[in-house]
Scaffold this active site. Structure first.
Site, PDB file in Angstrom:
ATOM      1  N   MET A  30       0.855  -1.194   0.000  1.00  0.00           N
ATOM      2  CA  MET A  30       0.000   0.000   0.000  1.00  0.00           C
ATOM      3  C   MET A  30       0.889   1.242   0.000  1.00  0.00           C
ATOM      4  O   MET A  30       0.460   2.322   0.399  1.00  0.00           O
ATOM      5  CB  MET A  30      -0.936  -0.015   1.208  1.00  0.00           C
ATOM      6  N   LEU A  33       6.683   2.859   1.618  1.00  0.00           N
ATOM      7  CA  LEU A  33       7.606   1.725   1.705  1.00  0.00           C
ATOM      8  C   LEU A  33       8.689   1.928   2.759  1.00  0.00           C
ATOM      9  O   LEU A  33       9.191   3.028   2.944  1.00  0.00           O
ATOM     10  CB  LEU A  33       8.258   1.490   0.338  1.00  0.00           C
ATOM     11  N   GLY A  36      11.111  -3.193   5.461  1.00  0.00           N
ATOM     12  CA  GLY A  36      10.408  -4.478   5.367  1.00  0.00           C
ATOM     13  C   GLY A  36       9.997  -4.749   3.930  1.00  0.00           C
ATOM     14  O   GLY A  36      10.218  -5.842   3.391  1.00  0.00           O
ATOM     15  N   HIS A  37       9.405  -3.728   3.285  1.00  0.00           N
ATOM     16  CA  HIS A  37       9.013  -3.889   1.878  1.00  0.00           C
ATOM     17  C   HIS A  37      10.257  -4.119   1.008  1.00  0.00           C
ATOM     18  O   HIS A  37      10.241  -4.928   0.077  1.00  0.00           O
ATOM     19  CB  HIS A  37       8.312  -2.636   1.355  1.00  0.00           C
ATOM     20  N   GLY A 147       5.001 -10.201   3.906  1.00  0.00           N
ATOM     21  CA  GLY A 147       5.813 -10.175   5.124  1.00  0.00           C
ATOM     22  C   GLY A 147       5.161 -10.968   6.248  1.00  0.00           C
ATOM     23  O   GLY A 147       3.933 -10.980   6.385  1.00  0.00           O
ATOM     24  N   GLN A 153      -2.698 -12.309   7.663  1.00  0.00           N
ATOM     25  CA  GLN A 153      -2.882 -12.018   6.240  1.00  0.00           C
ATOM     26  C   GLN A 153      -2.170 -13.075   5.388  1.00  0.00           C
ATOM     27  O   GLN A 153      -2.717 -13.576   4.400  1.00  0.00           O
ATOM     28  CB  GLN A 153      -2.313 -10.632   5.934  1.00  0.00           C
TER      29      GLN A 153
HETATM   30  O1  PAF Z   1      -0.046  -5.833   3.490  1.00  0.00           O
HETATM   31  C1  PAF Z   1      -0.477  -4.892   2.809  1.00  0.00           C
HETATM   32  O2  PAF Z   1       0.183  -3.873   2.614  1.00  0.00           O
HETATM   33  C2  PAF Z   1      -1.867  -4.994   2.207  1.00  0.00           C
HETATM   34  O3  PAF Z   1      -2.754  -5.617   3.058  1.00  0.00           O
HETATM   35  C3  PAF Z   1      -1.884  -5.640   0.805  1.00  0.00           C
HETATM   36  C4  PAF Z   1      -1.439  -7.085   0.871  1.00  0.00           C
HETATM   37  C5  PAF Z   1      -0.986  -4.860  -0.129  1.00  0.00           C
HETATM   38  C6  PAF Z   1      -3.302  -5.612   0.242  1.00  0.00           C
HETATM   39  O4  PAF Z   1      -3.778  -4.319   0.127  1.00  0.00           O
END
Ligand code: PAF
Length: 283
Positions: A30, A33, A36-37, A147, A153
């Protein structure tokens, strides 16, 4: 750094990559960043020939009182970081192209989506699985990277991909932490100095669980009680849940006999933070 806004254009780029027998990796984000990303993008770079990062603040995974409007957005900084980490392009669709008016189709993983964070955030995981399914349909990745910080999730996305026969491999990579152990999160930026320093207690509590297990305490009610005592020593931190669960079913465990996931969710000021670690009695 190429920025692709159109769904058709994204599809075309991925189709071409597949035609050229390239392995395609996707890192769904989302935006906002952080390291972690970046660890996900760097891993995707190592394992694929074409790497796409989606940046989309998904409105349907936010509750009415949540931070959708104020969620940090900074495409310029994200593009720079994606470039440095080795991504080929950012997929940056707008809300209207992802959800046309009257959008009524959702993907929901039943059983796992309404427990833990799902109980506190009704509809959240339905929003996540819907957008991730859409991103998989548009980008058609061979592998998608998530992650471990968002453990629930990750479990839900894996189950969705498996049960809907999606031709994608889901990889879940370790949580990247600040020096004091706080898990990297875009929401950490909302914390004031006092709250940020109190937030270190989350990793201390998870570490305490690991230490107790090492000392052969495997009764989860004792572990959870000790963790809660430690977290409650910080006045700014309000516990939402602390629990020890089975890593796949996410159901509570009474005793730890093998692998277990220790999970927590708290609010610090108005900021909701989550974290977890995997422990193993037999390690
Ligand atoms: O983990 C996230 O940033 C969000 O939940 C994702 C997987 C991009 C879905 O919008």
């Amino acid at each position: 750094m190429k920025i692709i806004r159109g769904i058709k254009e994204m599809r075309e780029l991925s189709r071409k990559a597949h035609e050229e027998k390239k392995r395609v990796g996707l890192v769904p984000t989302m935006g906002a960043l952080h390291k972690g990303h970046l660890s996900l993008i760097q891993r995707a770079r190592k394992e694929n020939d074409a790497v796409f990062v989606s940046v989309f603040v998904n409105p349907i995974q936010f509750g009415p009182k949540e931070d959708y409007r104020r969620y940090p957005r900074n495409l310029k900084a994200d593009a720079r970081l994606c470039g440095q980490a080795g991504a080929d392009a950012i997929f940056f669709p707008d809300e209207r192209s992802m959800y046309s008016s009257g959008h009524g189709t959702h993907v929901c993983v039943e059983g796992l989506s309404d427990i833990l964070c799902g109980k506190l955030r009704p509809g959240h995981f339905k929003g996540v699985t819907t957008v991730v399914a859409k991103l998989f349909n548009i980008v058609d990745p061979d592998t998608a990277y998530f992650g471990q910080k968002d453990a629930q999730q990750a479990v839900i996305v894996k189950k969705m991909a498996g049960e809907l026969n999606m031709p994608v491999t889901i990889k879940v990579l370790p949580t990247v932490r600040e020096k004091d152990g706080l898990a990297m999160s875009s929401r950490n930026a909302y914390l004031n100095d006092r709250e940020r320093s109190d937030a270190a207690v989350l990793f201390q509590a998870l570490t305490l669980a690991k230490d107790l297990l090492k000392r052969r305490f495997n009764d989860t009610s004792l572990i959870v009680r000790k963790m809660k005592e430690l977290i409650n020593s910080k006045r700014s931190v309000k516990i939402q849940y602390v629990c020890v669960v089975d890593p796949r079913s996410l159901r509570p465990l009474h005793k730890i006999t093998g692998k277990a996931l220790v999970m927590l969710a708290v609010k610090i000021g108005g900021v909701r933070l989550i974290d977890n670690i995997m422990v193993n009695r037999n390690a």
